[in-house]
Design an enzyme around this catalytic site. Sequence first.
Site, short mmCIF file in Angstrom:
data_model
loop_
_atom_site.label_atom_id
_atom_site.label_comp_id
_atom_site.label_asym_id
_atom_site.label_seq_id
_atom_site.Cartn_x
_atom_site.Cartn_y
_atom_site.Cartn_z
N ARG A 20 0.81 -1.17 0.00
CA ARG A 20 0.04 -0.26 -0.05
C ARG A 20 0.91 1.26 0.05
NH1 ARG A 20 -3.46 -2.16 4.96
NH2 ARG A 20 -1.90 -3.60 5.03
N ASP B 285 5.87 -1.70 11.65
CA ASP B 285 5.32 -0.63 11.04
C ASP B 285 4.25 0.29 11.86
OD1 ASP B 285 2.94 -2.25 11.41
OD2 ASP B 285 2.47 -2.04 9.26
N TYR C 101 33.92 28.64 -3.55
CA TYR C 101 33.97 27.14 -3.13
C TYR C 101 35.08 26.67 -2.39
CZ TYR C 101 34.46 22.00 -3.45
OH TYR C 101 34.61 20.72 -2.93
#
Length: 456
Positions: A16, A106, A372
């Site tokens: 599901r 779950d 950077y």
Amino acid sequence: MEHTGALILAAGKGTRMRSERPKVLHTLLGEPMVWYVYQALDGLVPEAAVWTVVGHGAQQMRAAFPGRTPGFVVQERQLGTGHALQTAWPALGEAGVGTLLVVNGDTPLVPRAALAALLEAFQARRPALAFLTVDLPDPGAFGRVVRGPGGDVAAIVEAKDYDPTTHGPESGEINSGIYVLDMAAVGPLLSRLDNSNASGEFYITDLVDLAARAGLPVLGVRAGADPQLLGVNSPVELARAEELLRARIVDGLLEAGVMIHQPGTTVVGPRAVLEPGCEISGPCEILGATRVAAGASVGAQTWIRDSDIGPGALVRPFCHIEGAQVGPDCQIGPFARLRPLAVTEQGARVGNFVEMKKARLGPGAKAGHLSYLGDAQVGAGANIGAGTITCNYDGKNKHQTVIGQDAFIGSNTALVAPVRIGDRALVGAGSVITKDVGDDMLALERSRQRELPRRK
Ligand code: UD1
Ligand code: CA
């Protein structure tokens, strides 16, 4: 010696969820569902006595919880929750488990107290099997608890198999999927599970009916209407559980003295530590093992994971910070990106559109704009001009850039690593630096400007 063990059922695919990822690895506030179940068990059952039935995505489970793999039992084909229990049974028996707490993987919000209460009820009454039930007027896809006239549990009937003409009207009491079993009593029933039901699966829940028919005591412990005990099967249910947890965590932080603006849009993970006296502006996300110290403030639209934000630090809006350490009184952003192993020491500043990775800015050093800094060490008080780039990668390997204290790097400089800029050295704007620059030296690498009369 007989002892208490725990078994987490986590082998299912979670159809599901409509996802290839094993369901229990779907996350709430950045942590997998089953992580929460492990947390709830922590302190109740020693880690060495916790087993997990894995199957679908077993490899992903191993990667997510490497420390837990000794307790993993593989269920090759997922033939149902009862089959999962059957699969783990021999390992549990060999380990001498006498009392087994079983938790569906779950059920991420299950509170430790609920598990403790169920274990306690089991110890007090010593039934063959006890399980937690929830009152849910609209029982949806959950297993229905059927009780006899005296109130004793007779069976759990799955939604697909429920027929009011045989089972009576819906009671509104459902099975949470959390059980305690007396291994000796349940053992003989285990082989009697069958799959003659609407799903064609072996259900753990059929043990209830089998035990009741055998005259063994079964205990359905009512936990009231607690939504925390509901299993998560779909994206909707996951989102609801996540929101419940988010609100609970944020409310707890507010109560504890953390100032949170827009609390309804603030996401804080369960492992994050926000010290009372820090200030957060939503919407923002603070996840993983992050600490935000007292006196620090985090601006809106910022995302932080596994990082330390020191006392008095100011993280302005729109920053992305992961695996980084921001020292005391630093100022970061807006729009700064700190990647893993970026470190800014006391009072350093990182401005807009600056990216740092495996790089350290010493105390008071500044990188204000568009830079950077990768594989770099920047000394105390140094100033990194706008557009400075450490060229750390030659296509094969990464190399270090070291910049001395109080050095000044002019704008638009490329520092081709490996390279070292000395203390107090000055690099002229626009230079491409490929050789080391000594202490106190000025380095300039750019073509001379020419000025010619304009052609008409
Ligand atoms: C289950 C219960 C139901 C209860 C609900 C509570 C059964 C038959 N039904 O239904 O009564 O109301 O939980 O949330 O148990 N799993 C395996 N191996 C398998 C099948 C499942 O390990 O072969 C695991 C899943 O990964 C999951 C857990 O068992 O974590 C529960 O399975 P799931 O399919 O979600 O059961 P539900 O239909 O929710
Ligand atoms: Ca479920």
